[in-house]
Write an enzyme that holds these catalytic residues in place. Sequence first.
Site, PDB file in Angstrom:
ATOM      1  N   LYS A   1     -12.589  -1.472   6.405  1.00  0.00           N
ATOM      2  CA  LYS A   1     -11.922  -2.399   7.319  1.00  0.00           C
ATOM      3  C   LYS A   1     -12.416  -2.220   8.751  1.00  0.00           C
ATOM      4  CE  LYS A   1      -8.851  -2.767   3.741  1.00  0.00           C
ATOM      5  NZ  LYS A   1      -8.154  -1.883   2.796  1.00  0.00           N
TER       6      LYS A   1
ATOM      7  N   TRP B   1       0.814  -1.218   0.000  1.00  0.00           N
ATOM      8  CA  TRP B   1       0.000   0.000   0.000  1.00  0.00           C
ATOM      9  C   TRP B   1       0.844   1.262   0.000  1.00  0.00           C
ATOM     10  CZ3 TRP B   1      -4.353  -0.266  -2.156  1.00  0.00           C
ATOM     11  CH2 TRP B   1      -5.186  -1.392  -2.004  1.00  0.00           C
TER      12      TRP B   1
ATOM     13  N   ASP C   1      -1.856   6.751   6.090  1.00  0.00           N
ATOM     14  CA  ASP C   1      -2.958   5.952   5.537  1.00  0.00           C
ATOM     15  C   ASP C   1      -3.317   4.905   6.583  1.00  0.00           C
ATOM     16  OD1 ASP C   1      -4.628   4.142   4.312  1.00  0.00           O
ATOM     17  OD2 ASP C   1      -3.246   3.632   2.674  1.00  0.00           O
TER      18      ASP C   1
HETATM   19  C1  LIG Z   1      -7.615  -1.402   1.718  1.00  0.00           C
HETATM   20  C2  LIG Z   1      -6.542  -0.397   1.747  1.00  0.00           C
HETATM   21  C3  LIG Z   1      -6.448   0.615   0.784  1.00  0.00           C
HETATM   22  C4  LIG Z   1      -7.393   0.690  -0.404  1.00  0.00           C
HETATM   23  O1  LIG Z   1      -8.642   1.088  -0.032  1.00  0.00           O
HETATM   24  P1  LIG Z   1      -9.753   1.391  -1.167  1.00  0.00           P
HETATM   25  O2  LIG Z   1     -10.892   1.889  -0.348  1.00  0.00           O
HETATM   26  O3  LIG Z   1     -10.001   0.121  -1.897  1.00  0.00           O
HETATM   27  O4  LIG Z   1      -9.201   2.437  -2.059  1.00  0.00           O
HETATM   28  C5  LIG Z   1      -5.448   1.549   0.916  1.00  0.00           C
HETATM   29  N1  LIG Z   1      -4.566   1.502   1.923  1.00  0.00           N
HETATM   30  C6  LIG Z   1      -4.602   0.542   2.863  1.00  0.00           C
HETATM   31  C7  LIG Z   1      -3.599   0.538   3.972  1.00  0.00           C
HETATM   32  C8  LIG Z   1      -5.596  -0.435   2.801  1.00  0.00           C
HETATM   33  O5  LIG Z   1      -5.647  -1.394   3.741  1.00  0.00           O
END
Ligand SMILES: *Cc1c(COP(=O)(O)O)cnc(C)c1O
Length: 365
Positions: free
Chosen positions: A200, A107, A176
């Site tokens: 999540k 990521w 993030d």
């Molecule tokens: C799942 C995830 C993403 C992507 O999320 P989307 O909503 O599909 O864009 C980005 N960064 C991390 C750390 C993630 O776990």
Amino acid sequence: MAEAGANLTYNFCSGPAMLPEPVLVRAQSELLSFQGLGISEMEMSHRSPQFLSILDQAENNLRKLMDIPPQYSVLFMQGGASLQFSAVPLNLANKHGRVGFINTGYWSQKAMAETARFADVVEIASSVDSEFKQAVYPERLNGEGFDYIHFTPNETIGGVEFFDLPDCGNTPLVADMSSCILSRPIDVKRFGLIYAGAQKNIGPAGLAVVVVRNDLIGRASDATPRLLNYQTVISEHSMANTPPTFAIYLANLVFEWLIVRGGVKEMERKNQEKATLLYSCIDGSQMIFNDVEPSSRSRMNVPFQFYDETLLPLFLASANEHGLLNLQGHRSSGGCRASIYNAMPIEGVVSLIEFIKEFEKSHVK
Ligand SMILES: *Cc1c(COP(=O)(O)O)cnc(C)c1O
């Protein structure tokens, strides 16, 4: 955690992930008639007093849970975390046009690639030498001319988590937190900006939450799409267009659930307990292993591999039959991964551990 056939099911999906059962039950009970209005929350005007109240509650509940200081704004946006990979540089990378990145895997690299469309990306630390099996911290920074430093506190696929913050001096820190937000207390004041896709630890996919320090915004160029301009989103109170009203409603139910359960401090205790149980099962196994550097092991995403990979398909099929769903690892890494976010009860982790032990007993000599 509904019943499928005779078994309780536990969903270990990395995202969209399981939601707390009381939240789903509440949403179900209000689905046809929200607060006696005779229509569902999904069908209400986003300008109605009912929805405006939900939006306010969602913001206030998140502020309470994360102890967000007044000089920070809370934004509800669309496009998940990935659209923030673009929104953050568009809004924040306007002084130096340079962004520092800590690269800890999948990521981080996705965010770097997208940021590179808008700014110079400099990798200031990387865990490539450990094959992305640990968190890494940059040398202390002073005045290198970065608009911000970006890192991924929990690498959802690698199962690598930071338990300390990088020291960035005066450079704003951007995180993030898609897969670890609300899993434990953090000091928001140490961040310039936090963002997270909702699917999540918060709610349905598509929604993104952004927490940003107010002095960092207001410098996006005129070419910035309106819906990605934090200043616009803030002035329009997260309603620069029709917001994802049902997703915000569900997110607020999750926030309420968290508050009733004791907030993030209590979540941390439970998450620690779940992760410790699962890692000690894996470490005691002759069948599976986790090769993340122990001090960086994620409490949210627990990947594990088989010494004998031929056992994997049978393991997954059999787990499924036992109501233990979505344990397959990410397509880039293979093996298994158990995602055990806030909504996963300890009973789910205990069931998984019992299943692993039984399976090992009957398939490994
Ligand atoms: C799942 C995830 C993403 C992507 O999320 P989307 O909503 O599909 O864009 C980005 N960064 C991390 C750390 C993630 O776990």
